[in-house]
Scaffold this active site. Structure first.
Site, PDB file in Angstrom:
ATOM      1  N   ARG A 193     -22.749  10.500  52.367  1.00 25.41           N
ATOM      2  CA  ARG A 193     -21.474   9.793  52.177  1.00 25.41           C
ATOM      3  C   ARG A 193     -20.826   9.411  53.507  1.00 25.41           C
ATOM      4  NH1 ARG A 193     -19.586  10.534  46.740  1.00 25.41           N
ATOM      5  NH2 ARG A 193     -20.994  11.956  45.686  1.00 25.41           N
ATOM      6  N   LYS A 233     -24.623  22.852  52.739  1.00 20.76           N
ATOM      7  CA  LYS A 233     -23.379  22.103  52.563  1.00 20.76           C
ATOM      8  C   LYS A 233     -23.026  22.088  51.071  1.00 20.76           C
ATOM      9  CE  LYS A 233     -23.082  17.621  52.729  1.00 20.76           C
ATOM     10  NZ  LYS A 233     -22.536  17.309  51.386  1.00 20.76           N
ATOM     11  N   GLY A 275     -29.732  16.196  58.366  1.00 25.45           N
ATOM     12  CA  GLY A 275     -29.689  17.361  57.462  1.00 25.45           C
ATOM     13  C   GLY A 275     -30.924  17.374  56.567  1.00 25.45           C
ATOM     14  N   HIS A 276     -31.218  16.215  55.955  1.00 23.47           N
ATOM     15  CA  HIS A 276     -32.418  16.140  55.105  1.00 23.47           C
ATOM     16  C   HIS A 276     -33.680  16.406  55.928  1.00 23.47           C
ATOM     17  CE1 HIS A 276     -29.690  13.279  52.820  1.00 23.47           C
ATOM     18  NE2 HIS A 276     -30.034  14.146  51.881  1.00 23.47           N
ATOM     19  N   GLN A 300     -24.042  24.102  44.668  1.00 25.24           N
ATOM     20  CA  GLN A 300     -25.233  23.541  44.021  1.00 25.24           C
ATOM     21  C   GLN A 300     -26.406  24.525  44.107  1.00 25.24           C
ATOM     22  OE1 GLN A 300     -26.714  19.285  44.133  1.00 25.24           O
ATOM     23  NE2 GLN A 300     -27.831  20.070  45.887  1.00 25.24           N
TER      24      GLN A 300
HETATM   25  O1  PAF Z   1     -28.081  17.384  46.750  1.00 29.42           O
HETATM   26  C1  PAF Z   1     -28.521  16.298  46.311  1.00 29.42           C
HETATM   27  O2  PAF Z   1     -28.809  15.359  47.045  1.00 29.42           O
HETATM   28  C2  PAF Z   1     -28.697  16.130  44.818  1.00 29.42           C
HETATM   29  O3  PAF Z   1     -27.693  16.779  44.122  1.00 29.42           O
HETATM   30  C3  PAF Z   1     -30.086  16.544  44.308  1.00 29.42           C
HETATM   31  C4  PAF Z   1     -30.330  18.027  44.496  1.00 29.42           C
HETATM   32  C5  PAF Z   1     -31.156  15.749  45.040  1.00 29.42           C
HETATM   33  C6  PAF Z   1     -30.198  16.235  42.821  1.00 29.42           C
HETATM   34  O4  PAF Z   1     -30.006  14.882  42.556  1.00 29.42           O
END
Ligand code: PAF
Length: 279
Positions: free
Chosen positions: A187, A149, A36-37, A153
């Site tokens: 996670r 996901k 994902g990253h 946020q």
């Molecule tokens: O989504 C995340 O991994 C975190 O909430 C972020 C945006 C890196 C902030 O710590």
């Protein structure tokens, strides 16, 4: 790939890149990287000249100290993965580098912070606002990339960008899933083999729910989702909500205007997973 640990190192690199007129893409992460990253890095590389990523487990966004302790940390592997996909600069700061003094800012995200993750994890989004704004101040990106996901946020970060007037474009990227449908998450590293077998039930349920939306009213469908997930002995839902994808207002009737997203938080024992599906 340049690896930086201090603000000073990062600042000098960023000044050079800015001086060269480069478009800077930024992918903030908390590490324990997964596909994902890497897809966010890929998107940034597609749209920007230079991609900067940060790996920092931000203590101010954890409302549970045990959760912070347990959060997976794999910095060497993260650096290798970032290098492999062609990230240009990575920032691995310490807590003191990000917060040389305590951040006492309290954001007002209004309704965006009062539902779902905001309601269940008080202070979480305030911490996200604090760290993302600090990282934006250091990286000064043109574009920043976030995964869907963490759908809520993204709404909160867009609001922070609006309130603080940052000249940065927030780019939302699709959820990346394993073959069995499980949304990729740092996670997931914490799941044992038995839990791993059972957690794909979350997305399978959301997909079935999308098909049932024509047959059930909103309240019944939410209940159906919770009952179906909880029917698996390894899973326990914390919340199920169906919200408007922009305002995050709770949808009461299918006839309410706007695009709808079903969002869930589910525990597999102590491991908390979130997922969502656009209806
Ligand atoms: O989504 C995340 O991994 C975190 O909430 C972020 C945006 C890196 C902030 O710590």
């Amino acid at each position: 790939m340049e690896i930086t640990y201090t603000r000073k190192e990062l600042n000098s690199l960023i000044s050079i890149l800015k001086g060269q007129g480069k478009i800077i893409g930024f992918v903030p992460t908390m590490g324990a990287l997964h596909e994902g990253h890497l897809s966010l890095i890929g998107k940034s590389k597609e749209l920007c000249d230079v991609t900067v990523s940060s790996v920092f487990v931000n203590p101010t966004q954890f409302n549970d100290s045990e959760d912070l302790k347990r959060y997976p940390r794999t910095p060497e592997k993260d650096a290798e993965m970032l290098e492999k996909v062609g990230c240009d600069v990575v920032f691995f700061p310490t807590v003191e580098e990000v917060y040389p003094e305590k951040d006492t800012r309290i954001f007002d995200f209004g309704h965006l912070d009062s539902v779902m993750e905001g309601a269940k994890r008080p202070g979480h989004f305030n911490g996200v606002g604090q760290v993302v704004s600090r990282l934006f101040d250091m990286v000064v990106p043109h574009k920043a990339f976030f995964g869907m996901k963490d759908f809520q946020q993204i709404a909160v970060i867009k609001e922070m960008v609006r309130q603080l007037n940052y000249p940065v474009e927030i780019v939302s990227c699709p959820i990346v899933r394993e073959e069995n449908g499980l949304a990729m998450s740092s996670r997931n590293h914490l799941l044992d083999p038995e839990q791993r077998k059972n957690v794909p039930h979350i997305y399978a349920t959301l997909k079935k729910a999308r098909n049932l939306a024509a047959e059930m009213n909103v309240t019944d469908l939410k209940q159906w989702i919770a009952d179906t997930i909880d029917g698996n002995p390894f899973l326990k839902t914390e919340y199920v909500d169906i919200v408007d994808d922009t305002t995050l207002r709770i949808v009461k009737e299918w006839s309410d205007p706007g695009r709808k997203v079903a969002c869930v938080a589910v525990y597999a024992d102590k491991i908390r997973l979130i997922d969502n599906i656009v209806f």
